[in-house]
Design an enzyme around this catalytic site. Structure first.
Site, PDB file in Angstrom:
ATOM      1  N   CYS A  39       0.829  -1.208   0.000  1.00 54.14           N
ATOM      2  CA  CYS A  39       0.000   0.000   0.000  1.00 54.14           C
ATOM      3  C   CYS A  39       0.866   1.262   0.000  1.00 54.14           C
ATOM      4  CB  CYS A  39      -0.961   0.010   1.190  1.00 54.14           C
ATOM      5  SG  CYS A  39      -0.165  -0.088   2.803  1.00 54.14           S
ATOM      6  N   HIS A  74      -1.458   1.298   7.488  1.00 48.75           N
ATOM      7  CA  HIS A  74      -1.971   1.275   6.118  1.00 48.75           C
ATOM      8  C   HIS A  74      -1.856   2.662   5.489  1.00 48.75           C
ATOM      9  CE1 HIS A  74      -4.164  -0.187   2.722  1.00 48.75           C
ATOM     10  NE2 HIS A  74      -5.204   0.622   2.918  1.00 48.75           N
TER      11      HIS A  74
END
Length: 486
Positions: free
Chosen positions: A113, A433
């Site tokens: 990510c 994230h």
């Protein structure tokens, strides 16, 4: 029920039954089905005149086999469309991108990510995509290593694939080449690829492109990445003990927003980032001394990148810890206060023109017109600066345009608009994230959470300022507001 025949134009319709228990309007609807003439346009000749919608069949005395005359124009026959309707799911990918309003997401290949969010932010820069499309390795073997070439080609191909699709794209080739060029992104733990720092990925990719997208012609000093992202800083380095003072110039690709207890806004953090203490050997003292380094921006880029310094090395846990403090940032950023005196002087003219243009949009008077009216109200008789029609504002505007030059090179104003935000959710740079929030060409914002693009409201973008465990801004990218004179 009597059966009649009906003549309409050159056609005869035999054996049309009349249900005398229903009003004549029902009979007219039957004829509409046969002829296409709407009931309101039908003129049917019967005994005593024209057939009315509410007439009494018994009084009309219609007989079995009788022929009725009808006049009237039929509705135009609806033609079949020349092109068959195309459903959204059947559109070619290129047309589907335009229809949806945003490009594709990127599949997460295993803790990637950080890479996906970096790519989505940089992919939003059209000038960078244009430079990549023109890239060629021909004649570059002496000044560019093969791995940098491969990473540049992978970026070019991936950007192109994102532009052509709305379906999620797997950045497999790019990720493979990135790990080959920068092995730290290939670190594994228990057989799984580890999460990495998005800022480090951003920095390494920009550096590689800054080397590969240079012009081969030494007479053409066209360094695409430097023009797009390069920030020239002029720094005064002074030693309080010895009084030594030197000036240094350097080019960086981002500004740092340092975060402390005193920092509540981006402006505060940038002030801290442009001032720092450093230790080095003093020639005058013959030993190590503390120097104060104060920097000012001497040249601005088209795209201004700002990193929020949220991570620091925590010895107790042996990892990068995160500063969760809320730091507000604006949709519109004015960088004028951080510029050198020389640059401020260059920005004055375009900034005033920009103010006048924006004032005109809202029906406000420009500074010159206000001054002109003040002079008139004060009864001044001076005609200096007036043309033969007595309009000073027009001549002032003309002088400004002349001072700005007659070419079409965009003039920077020092004012920037937010176009992308890379956020981090979690407590450590090596976990959590990363997500990209990107402003599209249509002015709308889209959150790119790996392979899942999600439309967002602009007012929610500035709420990513931190203060908890929710997504918070880690990198902001601003686009310069420019002026172009014909």
């Amino acid at each position: 029920m009597p059966t009649v025949s009906v003549k309409w134009q050159k056609e005869i319709f035999p054996a049309v039954e009349i249900d005398t228990s229903q009003p004549p309007l029902v009979f007219k609807c039957q004829l509409y089905g046969l002829t296409g003439v709407p009931p309101e346009r039908q003129k049917i000749m019967v005994k005593g005149g024209l057939l009315k919608d509410d007439a009494d069949w018994d009084a009309l005395g219609v007989k079995e086999g009788q022929r009725l005359m009808m006049m009237g124009t039929a509705d135009e026959i609806v033609k079949a469309p020349e092109k068959k309707p195309v459903f959204v799911e059947d559109l070619p990918d290129e047309e589907l991108v335009a229809s949806v309003g945003h490009t594709a997401g990127l599949f997460n290949l295993g803790n990637t990510c950080y890479m996906n969010s970096t790519i989505q932010c940089l992919h939003s820069v059209p000038e960078l995509k244009s430079a990549l499309q023109k890239y060629t390795y021909s004649g570059r073997s002496n000044d560019l290593d093969p791995s940098s070439h491969l990473l540049t080609v992978a970026a070019r191909d991936l950007f192109g694939e994102l532009d052509r699709s709305v379906r999620p794209v797997a950045p497999t080739q790019f990720w493979m080449v990135l790990r080959k060029k920068y092995p730290q992104f290939g670190q594994q733990h228990n057989g799984l690829f580890m999460q990495q720092d998005a800022e480090e990925c951003w920095t390494q990719l920009i550096y590689t492109l800054s080397q590969s997208l240079k012009s081969l012609d030494s007479r053409d000093n066209d360094e695409a990445v430097k023009q797009l992202f390069g920030i020239e800083l002029v720094s005064k380095i002074q030693c309080a003990e010895s009084g030594e003072e030197t000036l240094e110039t350097e080019t960086v690709f981002s500004l740092k927003c340092h975060i402390s207890q005193e920092v509540n806004h981006l402006h505060d953090g940038l002030k801290h980032g442009l001032k720092s203490d450093l230790e080095k050997v003093s020639p005058a003292l013959g030993r190590t001394a503390v120097y104060l380094k104060e920097s000012r921006i001497n040249s601005l880029p088209r795209y201004l990148t700002i990193q929020f310094v949220r991570f620091f090395w925590k010895r107790e846990s042996n990892q990068k810890a995160k500063i969760l403090r809320k730091v507000n940032y604006p949709l519109e950023l004015d960088i004028f206060d951080f510029c050198s005196d020389e640059l401020r002087e260059k920005l004055k003219e375009p900034r005033q023109i920009l103010r006048d243009q924006e004032s005109a949009k809202f029906g406000l008077k420009s500074k010159e017109k206000q001054m002109d009216e003040m002079d008139k109200n004060a009864g001044t008789s001076s005609t200096e600066g007036l043309d033969t029609n007595g309009s000073s504002s027009d001549s002032t505007a003309a002088e400004r345009k002349q001072a700005m030059g007659t070419d079409k090179i965009p003039q920077l104003t020092g004012i920037y608009d937010l176009v992308a935000v890379l956020t981090h959710k979690g407590r450590s740079a090596d976990s959590g994230h990363y997500v990209a929030w990107v402003k599209q060409d249509n002015g709308k914002w889209v959150e790119f959470d790996d392979d899942n693009p999600i439309p967002q409201r602009e007012e929610d973008i500035t709420k990513l300022s931190g203060g908890g465990d929710w997504h918070m801004a880690y990198i902001c990218m601003y686009k310069a507001r420019t002026l172009i004179h014909p």
